[in-house]
Enzyme design. Sequence first.
Site, short mmCIF file in Angstrom:
data_model
loop_
_atom_site.label_atom_id
_atom_site.label_comp_id
_atom_site.label_asym_id
_atom_site.label_seq_id
_atom_site.Cartn_x
_atom_site.Cartn_y
_atom_site.Cartn_z
N THR A 84 0.31 -1.02 0.20
CA THR A 84 0.09 0.37 0.26
C THR A 84 1.10 1.59 -0.12
O THR A 84 1.46 1.48 1.39
CB THR A 84 -0.83 -0.33 1.01
OG1 THR A 84 -1.73 -1.02 1.60
CG2 THR A 84 -1.71 0.94 1.43
N LYS A 137 -8.05 1.12 -3.58
CA LYS A 137 -6.28 0.88 -1.97
C LYS A 137 -6.48 1.50 -0.91
O LYS A 137 -7.19 1.58 0.44
CB LYS A 137 -5.55 -0.32 -1.93
CG LYS A 137 -5.20 -0.44 -0.71
CD LYS A 137 -5.86 -2.09 0.12
CE LYS A 137 -5.52 -1.68 1.43
NZ LYS A 137 -3.94 -2.86 1.35
N LYS A 154 -0.72 5.23 8.83
CA LYS A 154 0.46 5.02 7.29
C LYS A 154 -0.86 5.51 6.33
O LYS A 154 -0.64 6.35 5.57
CB LYS A 154 1.39 4.02 7.15
CG LYS A 154 2.06 4.88 5.91
CD LYS A 154 2.59 2.80 4.42
CE LYS A 154 1.45 2.64 4.87
NZ LYS A 154 1.55 1.40 4.43
#
Length: 290
Positions: A97, A172, A241
């Site tokens: 990711t 995502k 994150k």
Amino acid sequence: MGAQRIGFLGLGAMGSGMAKRLLAAGFPVSVYNRTTAKAQALAEHGAVVAPSPGEAVAGADVVLLSLATAEVVEELLFTSGALARAGAGAVVADMSTVSPAAAQASAARVRAAGFGALDACVLGNARHAGDGELRFMIGGDESDVDKARPVLEVLAKEIVHLGPNGKGATAKIALNLIMGVQMQVLAEAVVLGEAAGLPRGRLIEMIAASGYSSPVMRFKSGVMARRAFDRPDFRLSLMRKDLRLAMDQAADLGVSLPATAASLEVLTAAVEAGHGELDCAAILLQVEHG
């Protein structure tokens, strides 16, 4: 023609589950992980444990990356020189990711070196990875998707090609921000109800069984009920994150994400309080004591 040779970099909970699944399906898999013990655990399943990223991807038809950040992708794929050792015509499928910009930049470098490049982002947890029930959201050329499809189909119950490089990463991030906000809301509901005198266990059961819930909320409700935060399925620091990536992209696009911004603030406080290596459901600790 035999099964495609796979070079696998990154053996966290997701990567290990995927590698085991591919080995069970008969693919020859070479693996590398910076924490050697995680790689050695796959040797008994038939993996070749490589001493370096380059050795892991040498001659591979498909290179799979399941890494924590764009910086780790840079280190293991490019700085190490591993990419140059992939097999002729190989496809690099990055399941990490990262930001759409990072995915696009990485893909451009991979293509310039003569290989195919996909941002092959996944939805699911470690159990889904081991059971072949992941959902793939992919950015890249359709021809590269087709080359990697025999491998991806072993891992996935759904493969969606969304367009050029960067689109898988975008999807995502958009979907992960929902999870981040859900965890925040779930924690707040539990803390509010408990403060008002509702039994914690009964309240969590009602939330999980309600129409407001979702599969991930039901799963994480159980984690909160057991307070099983020290066996992370998805670390709180990684959740932070991902929401940071969403906010960065929103800033680039001129989009306002107030709920995401609020959740990111609490996640940041939780990381600073030392909860980053716990499961993301440990946001409950920050809401309780923050």
